[in-house]
Write an enzyme that holds these catalytic residues in place. Sequence first.
Site, PDB file in Angstrom:
ATOM      1  N   THR A 174      14.145 -34.311  -3.493  1.00  0.00           N
ATOM      2  CA  THR A 174      14.231 -34.158  -2.166  1.00  0.00           C
ATOM      3  C   THR A 174      15.389 -32.963  -2.117  1.00  0.00           C
ATOM      4  O   THR A 174      15.465 -32.036  -0.565  1.00  0.00           O
ATOM      5  CB  THR A 174      14.780 -35.754  -1.690  1.00  0.00           C
ATOM      6  OG1 THR A 174      13.531 -35.619  -1.985  1.00  0.00           O
ATOM      7  CG2 THR A 174      14.557 -35.346  -0.097  1.00  0.00           C
TER       8      THR A 174
ATOM      9  N   GLN B  91       5.246 -32.854 -10.337  1.00  0.00           N
ATOM     10  CA  GLN B  91       4.231 -33.823 -10.943  1.00  0.00           C
ATOM     11  C   GLN B  91       3.712 -33.279 -12.029  1.00  0.00           C
ATOM     12  O   GLN B  91       3.391 -33.440 -12.948  1.00  0.00           O
ATOM     13  CB  GLN B  91       3.153 -34.390  -9.722  1.00  0.00           C
ATOM     14  CG  GLN B  91       3.775 -34.943  -8.496  1.00  0.00           C
ATOM     15  CD  GLN B  91       3.859 -36.523  -9.439  1.00  0.00           C
ATOM     16  OE1 GLN B  91       3.793 -36.806 -10.684  1.00  0.00           O
ATOM     17  NE2 GLN B  91       4.662 -37.302  -8.443  1.00  0.00           N
TER      18      GLN B  91
ATOM     19  N   HIS C 177      13.087 -38.242 -13.164  1.00  0.00           N
ATOM     20  CA  HIS C 177      12.424 -39.599 -13.423  1.00  0.00           C
ATOM     21  C   HIS C 177      10.937 -39.343 -13.034  1.00  0.00           C
ATOM     22  O   HIS C 177      10.627 -40.651 -13.490  1.00  0.00           O
ATOM     23  CB  HIS C 177      12.838 -40.214 -12.189  1.00  0.00           C
ATOM     24  CG  HIS C 177      12.690 -39.864 -10.905  1.00  0.00           C
ATOM     25  ND1 HIS C 177      11.301 -41.015 -10.262  1.00  0.00           N
ATOM     26  CD2 HIS C 177      12.710 -39.388  -9.454  1.00  0.00           C
ATOM     27  CE1 HIS C 177      10.799 -40.257  -8.780  1.00  0.00           C
ATOM     28  NE2 HIS C 177      12.401 -39.507  -8.831  1.00  0.00           N
TER      29      HIS C 177
ATOM     30  N   THR D  12      30.944 -32.725  -7.398  1.00  0.00           N
ATOM     31  CA  THR D  12      31.589 -32.995  -9.134  1.00  0.00           C
ATOM     32  C   THR D  12      29.457 -33.404 -10.078  1.00  0.00           C
ATOM     33  O   THR D  12      28.876 -34.632  -9.413  1.00  0.00           O
ATOM     34  CB  THR D  12      31.798 -34.699  -8.898  1.00  0.00           C
ATOM     35  OG1 THR D  12      33.433 -33.859  -8.432  1.00  0.00           O
ATOM     36  CG2 THR D  12      32.323 -34.239 -10.818  1.00  0.00           C
TER      37      THR D  12
ATOM     38  N   CYS E 257       3.536 -42.172   1.925  1.00  0.00           N
ATOM     39  CA  CYS E 257       3.610 -41.854   3.608  1.00  0.00           C
ATOM     40  C   CYS E 257       3.073 -41.432   4.174  1.00  0.00           C
ATOM     41  O   CYS E 257       2.673 -40.431   3.659  1.00  0.00           O
ATOM     42  CB  CYS E 257       4.215 -40.240   2.335  1.00  0.00           C
ATOM     43  SG  CYS E 257       5.877 -41.109   1.390  1.00  0.00           S
TER      44      CYS E 257
HETATM   45  C1  LIG Z   1       6.061 -33.870  -5.581  1.00  0.00           C
HETATM   46  C2  LIG Z   1       6.941 -34.787  -5.031  1.00  0.00           C
HETATM   47  N1  LIG Z   1       7.543 -34.113  -4.554  1.00  0.00           N
HETATM   48  C3  LIG Z   1       8.871 -34.188  -4.222  1.00  0.00           C
HETATM   49  C4  LIG Z   1       9.352 -35.893  -5.115  1.00  0.00           C
HETATM   50  C5  LIG Z   1      10.794 -36.235  -4.903  1.00  0.00           C
HETATM   51  O1  LIG Z   1      11.025 -36.533  -6.014  1.00  0.00           O
HETATM   52  P1  LIG Z   1      12.870 -36.724  -5.931  1.00  0.00           P
HETATM   53  O2  LIG Z   1      12.681 -38.532  -5.716  1.00  0.00           O
HETATM   54  O3  LIG Z   1      13.382 -36.469  -7.466  1.00  0.00           O
HETATM   55  O4  LIG Z   1      13.692 -36.969  -4.719  1.00  0.00           O
HETATM   56  C6  LIG Z   1       8.114 -37.196  -5.795  1.00  0.00           C
HETATM   57  C7  LIG Z   1       8.656 -38.089  -5.696  1.00  0.00           C
HETATM   58  O5  LIG Z   1       7.890 -39.109  -4.742  1.00  0.00           O
HETATM   59  C8  LIG Z   1       7.243 -36.313  -6.131  1.00  0.00           C
HETATM   60  O6  LIG Z   1       6.153 -36.839  -6.375  1.00  0.00           O
END
Ligand SMILES: Cc1ncc(COP(=O)(O)O)c(C=O)c1O
Length: 392
Positions: free
Chosen positions: A75, A181, A203, A241, A337
Amino acid sequence: MVFEPPLYLDACATTPLTQAARLAMDQAQDLAWGNPSSLHGFGLAALESLERSRWLAAELLGTTPEAVHFCSGATESVHLALLGLAEAFARPARLVISAVEHPALNAAADQLRRRGWQVSTLPVDATGRVLLEPLQELLQPPTRLVSVIGAQSEVGTVQPMAAIASLCRAAGVLLHSDAVQLVPQQPLLFDASGIDLLTLTAHKLGGPRGIGALLVRPACLPLLKPVLGGGSQEQGLRSGTEAVVLAAGFAAALQQRVQWLASDQANALRQRRDVLLAALLAIPGLQLSGPDPAHQERLPHHISLTAQSATGQALSGRRLVRALWHQGVAASSGSACSSGAGDSAASPVLLAMGYEPAQAAAGLRFSLLPDTDAQQLRLLPAALQAAMAACC
Ligand SMILES: Cc1ncc(COP(=O)(O)O)c(C=O)c1O
């Protein structure tokens, strides 16, 4: 029938921490807990650990350590990429994004819109693949930046990034890709990819939550400006940091995943997915959404479906996910979403692919972990049939 232990089939949402990542983090926590900016030994040990993680990530991703900028996750990374690059241009220009981006990227694009940028959306076909012809038409002034998701999380579509990169290059337009992904499922060498900026997160590949990276091609570095001010860490691009311990976990998980991708085990997982998909598609009322893996590029661990009742009524994906969890199966509706309300919320991704709103609320996704085995998957079709019966 209840799966005990529960069956986790939501790797696109997140993955459990691998043992390798846990060990690397424990070690960094013990030996490198200092602040990398400190001049004493504790700081130097932390700096050494951080730079070792950066060096390892760069090597695994086919680039140089200077390209790797750690941040808190995807994000943040997509915001840094889009907002940071926008600063390079004297006046607002045009950004082109695909119609199937993650909400984080859409939110960054909205911020540019509020700053006077034009944002154009690239249409996709019925499988979620971006159309190259409209892209070609949009690659003229005032377009300065294109951002395309490397692989779509909800429907598994792997985008034609090489073709997109060469079109952008030829037009002198910068290209960012959210490869969150893609990187866990397909080998990717950044310098050879033709992509100028690339986002990834730990993650989704067995690393810890709260760390990701923005890879930046050297020629773009002078253009990119920080979004937040402060201590000017990460080559001045990302103040705060550094998360040395998380970086160690990220690099270790990435190493394990890249090795796994090069092994026969990755192919074996794809085959397990294909067997499962065939069994699921034999259930009346289930249809594949996204690309058919027999003919097109699709994430190898990914199945996405839409569901309907025997009378042809769309079944709510969210209700199915809850009914599956009653049986110990963790899946996703793929519309976390979504637009609309509650269980009938339509997925914007399926809408962009041309689905009717009711069908666009009927999405269901199973995404496998590297160690999901065939035995565990054998009983899934029966569990899904029971869930569908409960939701009719
Ligand atoms: C394609 C994609 N972009 C961005 C994100 C956001 O990732 P993060 O949780 O590291 O902010 C995700 C996570 O769901 C994702 O699947």
